[in-house]
Design a protein around this motif. Sequence first.
Motif, PDB file in Angstrom:
ATOM      1  N   ASN A  29       1.129  -0.966  -0.067  1.00 42.29           N
ATOM      2  CA  ASN A  29       0.222  -0.028   0.124  1.00 42.29           C
ATOM      3  C   ASN A  29       1.050   1.347  -0.307  1.00 42.29           C
ATOM      4  O   ASN A  29       0.248   2.163  -0.184  1.00 42.29           O
ATOM      5  N   VAL A  30       2.538   1.292   0.092  1.00 42.46           N
ATOM      6  CA  VAL A  30       3.227   2.538   0.436  1.00 42.46           C
ATOM      7  C   VAL A  30       3.975   2.470  -0.548  1.00 42.46           C
ATOM      8  O   VAL A  30       4.369   0.845  -0.281  1.00 42.46           O
ATOM      9  N   CYS A  31       5.023   3.337  -0.709  1.00 39.31           N
ATOM     10  CA  CYS A  31       6.009   3.053  -1.340  1.00 39.31           C
ATOM     11  C   CYS A  31       7.077   2.106  -1.386  1.00 39.31           C
ATOM     12  O   CYS A  31       7.324   2.425   0.421  1.00 39.31           O
ATOM     13  N   PRO A  32       7.919   1.130  -1.093  1.00 39.69           N
ATOM     14  CA  PRO A  32       8.982   0.361  -0.170  1.00 39.69           C
ATOM     15  C   PRO A  32      10.372   1.674  -0.329  1.00 39.69           C
ATOM     16  O   PRO A  32      10.992   1.203   0.658  1.00 39.69           O
ATOM     17  N   VAL A  33       9.900   2.983  -0.704  1.00 39.60           N
ATOM     18  CA  VAL A  33      11.519   3.114  -0.879  1.00 39.60           C
ATOM     19  C   VAL A  33      11.042   4.648   0.066  1.00 39.60           C
ATOM     20  O   VAL A  33      12.045   4.420   0.609  1.00 39.60           O
ATOM     21  N   CYS A  34       9.719   5.347  -0.529  1.00 40.81           N
ATOM     22  CA  CYS A  34       9.338   6.408   0.133  1.00 40.81           C
ATOM     23  C   CYS A  34       8.483   7.013   1.300  1.00 40.81           C
ATOM     24  O   CYS A  34       8.168   8.020   1.791  1.00 40.81           O
ATOM     25  N   ARG A  35       7.805   5.286   1.299  1.00 42.65           N
ATOM     26  CA  ARG A  35       6.897   5.651   2.006  1.00 42.65           C
ATOM     27  C   ARG A  35       5.527   6.028   1.758  1.00 42.65           C
ATOM     28  O   ARG A  35       4.370   5.533   3.277  1.00 42.65           O
ATOM     29  N   VAL A  36       5.586   7.092   0.186  1.00 38.25           N
ATOM     30  CA  VAL A  36       4.388   7.420   0.423  1.00 38.25           C
ATOM     31  C   VAL A  36       2.645   6.368  -0.126  1.00 38.25           C
ATOM     32  O   VAL A  36       3.204   5.606  -0.975  1.00 38.25           O
ATOM     33  N   PRO A  37       1.566   6.578  -0.023  1.00 37.09           N
ATOM     34  CA  PRO A  37       0.929   5.850  -0.143  1.00 37.09           C
ATOM     35  C   PRO A  37       0.560   5.296  -1.220  1.00 37.09           C
ATOM     36  O   PRO A  37       1.508   6.362  -2.620  1.00 37.09           O
ATOM     37  N   MET A  38       0.562   4.888  -2.325  1.00 34.81           N
ATOM     38  CA  MET A  38       1.357   3.868  -3.771  1.00 34.81           C
ATOM     39  C   MET A  38      -0.561   3.777  -4.702  1.00 34.81           C
ATOM     40  O   MET A  38      -1.224   3.883  -4.040  1.00 34.81           O
ATOM     41  N   THR A  39      -0.174   4.965  -5.820  1.00 37.51           N
ATOM     42  CA  THR A  39      -1.016   5.060  -6.494  1.00 37.51           C
ATOM     43  C   THR A  39      -0.484   3.632  -8.068  1.00 37.51           C
ATOM     44  O   THR A  39       0.037   3.058  -7.805  1.00 37.51           O
ATOM     45  N   ASN A  40      -1.815   4.050  -8.636  1.00 40.84           N
ATOM     46  CA  ASN A  40      -1.900   2.785 -10.010  1.00 40.84           C
ATOM     47  C   ASN A  40      -1.063   3.624 -10.889  1.00 40.84           C
ATOM     48  O   ASN A  40      -1.502   2.984 -12.348  1.00 40.84           O
ATOM     49  N   ILE A  41      -0.300   4.051 -11.272  1.00 43.24           N
ATOM     50  CA  ILE A  41       0.736   4.655 -12.374  1.00 43.24           C
ATOM     51  C   ILE A  41       1.646   4.088 -12.762  1.00 43.24           C
ATOM     52  O   ILE A  41       2.241   3.094 -11.536  1.00 43.24           O
ATOM     53  N   ARG A  42       1.639   3.886 -14.186  1.00 42.08           N
ATOM     54  CA  ARG A  42       2.067   2.872 -14.662  1.00 42.08           C
ATOM     55  C   ARG A  42       3.048   4.013 -15.186  1.00 42.08           C
ATOM     56  O   ARG A  42       3.177   4.331 -16.098  1.00 42.08           O
ATOM     57  N   ASN A  43       4.951   2.782 -15.932  1.00 40.03           N
ATOM     58  CA  ASN A  43       5.752   3.898 -16.157  1.00 40.03           C
ATOM     59  C   ASN A  43       5.654   3.597 -17.790  1.00 40.03           C
ATOM     60  O   ASN A  43       7.022   2.108 -17.833  1.00 40.03           O
ATOM     61  N   LEU A  44       5.250   4.336 -18.684  1.00 39.83           N
ATOM     62  CA  LEU A  44       5.363   3.626 -20.097  1.00 39.83           C
ATOM     63  C   LEU A  44       6.798   4.049 -20.727  1.00 39.83           C
ATOM     64  O   LEU A  44       7.426   2.980 -21.495  1.00 39.83           O
ATOM     65  N   ALA A  45       7.692   4.231 -20.038  1.00 35.30           N
ATOM     66  CA  ALA A  45       8.879   4.852 -21.170  1.00 35.30           C
ATOM     67  C   ALA A  45      10.484   3.887 -20.395  1.00 35.30           C
ATOM     68  O   ALA A  45      10.445   3.399 -21.023  1.00 35.30           O
ATOM     69  N   MET A  46       9.799   3.549 -18.940  1.00 32.28           N
ATOM     70  CA  MET A  46      11.139   1.950 -18.482  1.00 32.28           C
ATOM     71  C   MET A  46      10.783   1.047 -19.559  1.00 32.28           C
ATOM     72  O   MET A  46      11.245   0.196 -19.644  1.00 32.28           O
ATOM     73  N   GLU A  47       8.742   0.678 -19.727  1.00 34.25           N
ATOM     74  CA  GLU A  47       8.276  -0.152 -20.426  1.00 34.25           C
ATOM     75  C   GLU A  47       9.553  -0.476 -21.725  1.00 34.25           C
ATOM     76  O   GLU A  47       9.908  -1.522 -22.334  1.00 34.25           O
ATOM     77  N   LYS A  48       9.135   0.941 -22.189  1.00 38.47           N
ATOM     78  CA  LYS A  48       9.893   0.869 -23.617  1.00 38.47           C
ATOM     79  C   LYS A  48      11.156   0.337 -23.455  1.00 38.47           C
ATOM     80  O   LYS A  48      11.966   0.064 -24.725  1.00 38.47           O
ATOM     81  N   VAL A  49      11.648   1.791 -22.187  1.00 40.83           N
ATOM     82  CA  VAL A  49      13.213   1.209 -22.182  1.00 40.83           C
ATOM     83  C   VAL A  49      13.421  -0.419 -22.548  1.00 40.83           C
ATOM     84  O   VAL A  49      13.882  -1.090 -23.477  1.00 40.83           O
ATOM     85  N   GLY A  50      12.420  -0.782 -21.451  1.00 42.68           N
ATOM     86  CA  GLY A  50      12.708  -2.981 -20.939  1.00 42.68           C
ATOM     87  C   GLY A  50      12.373  -3.524 -22.205  1.00 42.68           C
ATOM     88  O   GLY A  50      13.015  -4.457 -22.745  1.00 42.68           O
ATOM     89  N   SER A  51      11.501  -2.867 -23.104  1.00 38.75           N
ATOM     90  CA  SER A  51      11.915  -3.730 -24.603  1.00 38.75           C
ATOM     91  C   SER A  51      13.326  -3.892 -25.234  1.00 38.75           C
ATOM     92  O   SER A  51      13.099  -5.120 -26.369  1.00 38.75           O
ATOM     93  N   LYS A  52      13.464  -3.152 -25.705  1.00 42.57           N
ATOM     94  CA  LYS A  52      14.518  -3.129 -25.836  1.00 42.57           C
ATOM     95  C   LYS A  52      16.224  -3.681 -25.403  1.00 42.57           C
ATOM     96  O   LYS A  52      17.348  -3.413 -25.531  1.00 42.57           O
ATOM     97  N   LEU A  53      16.154  -4.169 -23.824  1.00 47.14           N
ATOM     98  CA  LEU A  53      16.803  -4.477 -23.137  1.00 47.14           C
ATOM     99  C   LEU A  53      16.777  -6.140 -23.222  1.00 47.14           C
ATOM    100  O   LEU A  53      15.929  -6.613 -23.670  1.00 47.14           O
ATOM    101  N   ILE A  54      18.108  -6.678 -22.907  1.00 47.25           N
ATOM    102  CA  ILE A  54      17.850  -8.500 -22.520  1.00 47.25           C
ATOM    103  C   ILE A  54      18.301  -8.658 -21.693  1.00 47.25           C
ATOM    104  O   ILE A  54      19.048  -7.862 -20.494  1.00 47.25           O
ATOM    105  N   PHE A  55      17.928  -9.122 -20.699  1.00 53.66           N
ATOM    106  CA  PHE A  55      17.501  -9.897 -19.237  1.00 53.66           C
ATOM    107  C   PHE A  55      18.345 -11.019 -18.760  1.00 53.66           C
ATOM    108  O   PHE A  55      18.085 -11.857 -19.243  1.00 53.66           O
ATOM    109  N   PRO A  56      19.204 -11.071 -17.746  1.00 58.00           N
ATOM    110  CA  PRO A  56      19.865 -12.494 -17.311  1.00 58.00           C
ATOM    111  C   PRO A  56      18.086 -13.675 -17.098  1.00 58.00           C
ATOM    112  O   PRO A  56      17.153 -12.736 -16.572  1.00 58.00           O
TER     113      PRO A  56
END
Length: 318
Positions: free
Chosen positions: A101-128
């Motif tokens: 319910n809260v952000c594990p890093v800064c403790r603000v209440p979590m919302t449902n915001i999606r980060n589309l830019a990082m998803e696009k970056v991720g789609s160009k990468l390869i992961f272990p």
Amino acid sequence: MQPRRQRPNTDAPPTANALTLPKDTNSGQEMETSLDHHQMEGSCSSSGGVSIDCDKPAETATREFLVSLLECPVCFSYMMPPIMQCSRGHLICSQCRNKLNVCPVCRVPMTNIRNLAMEKVGSKLIFPCKHACYGCRMRLSYADKKSHEEDCEFRPYFCPYPDEKCVWQGALKDVYKHFVSTHQNVITMEGTDIIFLATNVNQVGALDWTMIQSCHGRHFLLSLEKVQLGEGCQQYFAACRMIGTMRDAADFDYLISLEANNRTLKWQSKPRSIRESFVTYTNADFLVLNKSTVELFSEDGNLALNIIIKKADNGVQD
Ligand SMILES: [Zn+2]
Ligand SMILES: [Zn+2]
Ligand SMILES: [Zn+2]
Ligand SMILES: [Zn+2]
């Protein structure tokens, strides 16, 4: 050996969780960017993933940095779409988002915001591969990662002992060590030709008998499982499973023979690998005995199975 109460038939090893979307998340399709896929992966990449690395050092460092940004701060797995974030921009994977319910890093209440830019970056990468800690060196794109990991030869083995309480999992080389240290009632017999003696086979209820046969430098798990199929109807499954991969198991044949009261019953097949779960196992082609057959071959309530394990010739002549 003495019988042991058996776990229910429906027991199966846990499977990987599927990605779940938060209810109010935008799950619409995104437009492809014009960024060239292969530019960022390096020239050695292929659609099935790569295990070698021949990028220039600077490109590799950039790519590793981007991959590290996509490590979830809670579960340490790599974030796959939908990648969620708190109102201050800290990223979190969608599975962990659903549990917090809260952000594990800064403790603000979590919302449902999606980060589309990082998803696009991720789609160009390869992961272990997530089984890298067990030795897998594959690196995979979003598209290939999940299917590879479900079938990765380095994925951990579950404890093959038929006991629902044992949750151990680990590398193949540690299975036997775990077995002898944790399940000390299971005996090991050396030799290619041994007698697996199951005692009190007529005892009421679902039971199992387990032992290990060591030969040809390998360990084989022998088991007899008594399954209650309904009122008064029971079946016995006699199985030989190798503590090894499915490929290793294909190099051997095993022979079960029962002899008593002037009758002989023989069964020859290939061992299965302990990779296969109990559910697959009851449906597979193991020796199945019904109650009256077991009665014919048992003496004083004990069933002696003669087990011979030999190297399969697999058509190769020497
Ligand atoms: Zn996570
Ligand atoms: Zn935050
Ligand atoms: Zn892998
Ligand atoms: Zn165990």
